[in-house]
Design a protein around this motif. Structure first.
Motif, short mmCIF file in Angstrom:
data_model
loop_
_atom_site.label_atom_id
_atom_site.label_comp_id
_atom_site.label_asym_id
_atom_site.label_seq_id
_atom_site.Cartn_x
_atom_site.Cartn_y
_atom_site.Cartn_z
N SER A 90 0.84 -1.20 0.00
CA SER A 90 0.00 0.00 0.00
C SER A 90 0.86 1.22 0.00
O SER A 90 1.94 1.28 0.51
N ASP A 150 4.17 -7.55 -6.12
CA ASP A 150 2.80 -7.04 -5.98
C ASP A 150 2.05 -7.25 -7.30
O ASP A 150 2.51 -6.83 -8.36
N ARG A 151 0.88 -7.89 -7.24
CA ARG A 151 0.08 -8.13 -8.45
C ARG A 151 -0.31 -6.83 -9.14
O ARG A 151 -0.34 -6.76 -10.37
N ASN A 152 -0.59 -5.79 -8.36
CA ASN A 152 -0.93 -4.49 -8.95
C ASN A 152 0.24 -3.96 -9.78
O ASN A 152 0.04 -3.37 -10.85
N LYS A 183 -6.60 4.09 -12.26
CA LYS A 183 -6.73 2.91 -13.12
C LYS A 183 -7.66 3.20 -14.28
O LYS A 183 -7.35 2.87 -15.44
N TYR A 196 -1.38 6.56 -9.71
CA TYR A 196 -1.49 5.13 -9.41
C TYR A 196 -0.29 4.67 -8.58
O TYR A 196 -0.44 3.92 -7.61
N MET A 221 -0.89 3.39 -4.74
CA MET A 221 -0.91 1.93 -4.59
C MET A 221 0.38 1.36 -4.00
O MET A 221 0.39 0.24 -3.51
N MET A 266 -4.61 -5.36 -12.29
CA MET A 266 -4.47 -4.14 -11.49
C MET A 266 -5.66 -3.92 -10.57
O MET A 266 -6.82 -4.06 -10.97
N GLY A 267 -5.36 -3.55 -9.31
CA GLY A 267 -6.40 -3.19 -8.36
C GLY A 267 -6.88 -1.78 -8.59
O GLY A 267 -6.22 -0.97 -9.25
N ASP A 268 -8.03 -1.46 -8.01
CA ASP A 268 -8.63 -0.13 -8.15
C ASP A 268 -8.06 0.80 -7.08
O ASP A 268 -8.03 0.46 -5.89
N ASP A 269 -7.59 1.96 -7.48
CA ASP A 269 -7.03 2.93 -6.54
C ASP A 269 -8.05 3.94 -6.05
O ASP A 269 -7.74 4.78 -5.20
#
Length: 447
Positions: free
Chosen positions: A2, A236-238, A305, A352, A356, A416-419
């Motif tokens: 994070s 990190d996957r993001n 994103k 981003y 993130m 990608m995750g949502d920011d």
């Protein structure tokens, strides 16, 4: 991993307003840095293809210059990211980029041009390495330093970055005139812009926490960046999704633009296509600055994103449109569409990363996730599409390019995750070193 900002219920994030920031001298200082850096940048990327073509370089050799530029950046950016995170707000790495930019004129006149006549491959290697120090590798230092400074001084990165668009527009406007007098003068003009940039960097305000650290510790100390910090980032996957997106979109943005001036000049119905192209680019970048005024607020509302997905969608339309609709008016329109595309990419990338990932290593995250990934993409695709232009033609190659962009965007979106709802640290926390600074102050007090 994070970025240190708290995550709310996906509420829109607010930021400093341009009407407030424009009253502050610090915004003008960093805006001026962007302006003159991108004057030099725009001279290089608007006219390099035309200049190399005039010197007798083939499309394949021109593509090779860009490939070497990308490979050089690929080697340097991991080191640059680590160094800049340790340097924090100190300027030696940035100063090195400025010195290289100031020597662009002598390099083109006395090194690059003679080498082209001797051996195109050798010229491509030497030219690519040197130009990367100013551009593909150098820009990562410029952007990472200025983004961190914008949060520390509490103004929007995009509001300072729009001055870069104004600088690019100015360079494109006068570049056509300079080119008409003597194409070699383009590179001397870039050197002059870099000298002004150096003065502005020298007087740039040092953010509070950097000065505080120096006073507390007796000397300016390096940030502590651990292997665990880097390992956490790259697993990190993001971050993985972000890398895929940059390789498949931001890299192809550059590859598409590398020789678009040649494509444009060959197809438009105009007595002086090079001058027309310079005028169109100037207008495009001026419009880009206008769009940049509003982009930070838009990204704060929709999330970075989603902003990156919009950028990728516009790029697909622009590349595919250039392949299918090639009238003079259409080609001008496709170029002007970049005025919306670029602000969405620049602002979304920075937001981003800082939302993130840990801002303590924001320079590393930027240079690996954006710089290295983009360089890998440019290195891979420049040669491929350079050969494609020679063998199959520009239009057919552009169709394939648009498909690659679309596939990369879909894959990255799944990772990608949502920011949305996250907010990047600002002010005293902008450098991610508040804890270290407190420790230093406590140690100094005990001493």
């Amino acid at each position: 991993m994070s970025g240190g900002g708290g995550q709310g219920a996906a509420a829109p994030v607010t930021g400093p307003r341009f009407v407030d920031s424009i009253k502050r001298l610090v915004l003008w200082n960093y805006g001026g840095i962007y302006f003159f850096y991108f004057v030099a940048w725009q001279f290089i990327f608007t006219f390099m293809g035309l200049w190399l073509d005039d010197q007798g370089m083939s499309s394949t050799s021109i593509g090779r210059v860009s490939t070497v530029m990308a490979l050089t950046a690929l080697c340097l950016q991991p080191l640059y990211g680590f160094l800049q995170d340790r340097l924090g707000f100190r300027k030696p790495l940035f100063a090195f980029v400025v010195v290289c930019a100031a020597l662009i004129g002598p390099f083109f006149q006395f090194v690059f041009k003679p080498l082209i006549d001797v051996d195109q491959t050798l010229a491509a290697v030497v030219g690519g390495i040197y130009l990367s120090l100013v551009t593909y590798a150098g820009v990562s230092v410029v952007e990472a330093f200025n983004e961190r400074a914008s949060r520390a001084n509490e103004f929007e990165y995009g509001h300072a970055r729009l001055f870069g668009s104004l600088g690019g527009s100015f360079a494109s406007a006068i570049g056509g005139v300079i080119w008409a007098t003597n194409p070699d003068n383009i590179w001397w003009a870039a050197s002059f812009a870099a000298l002004v940039l150096g003065v502005l960097l020298f007087v740039a305000r040092v953010p509070r926490q950097a000065a505080g650290a120096k006073q507390a510790g007796g000397e300016s100390k390096a940030h502590k960046v651990s292997k665990e910090d880097i390992r956490g980032l790259i697993t990190d996957r993001n971050f993985l999704g972000f890398v895929v997106l940059m390789m498949g979109t931001a890299a192809l943005y550059d590859v598409f633009d590398q020789q678009f001036s040649i494509y444009f000049s060959d197809l438009v119905d105009h007595p002086d296509p090079e001058a027309l192209f310079g005028t169109v680019v100037s207008i495009q970048i001026l419009l880009e600055a206008v769009v940049m005024l509003f982009t930070p607020a838009i990204i704060n509302r929709i999330g970075a994103k989603r902003g990156l997905q919009i950028f990728a969608g516009i790029l697909v339309v622009r590349v595919l449109g250039s392949a299918l609709f090639t009238s003079t008016e259409a080609l001008i329109a496709w170029r002007l569409l970049a005025a919306v595309e670029m602000p969405f990419m620049l602002v979304s990338v920075m937001k981003y990363i800082t939302r993130m990932f840990d801002v303590k290593i924001s320079a590393t995250a930027y240079m690996l996730g954006f710089g290295v990934a983009k360089s890998l993409g440019v290195a891979l695709f420049s040669g491929v599409f350079g050969r494609g232009y020679d063998k199959y033609g520009f239009s057919e190659s552009y169709v394939v390019m648009s498909v690659v962009i679309l596939v990369a965007t879909i894959l990255a979106s799944l990772l990608m995750g949502d920011d949305k709802g996250r907010e990047a640290p600002t002010g005293e926390l902008a450098d991610g070193g508040a804890g270290e600074l407190d420790d230093e102050r406590r140690s100094a007090a005990r001493a």
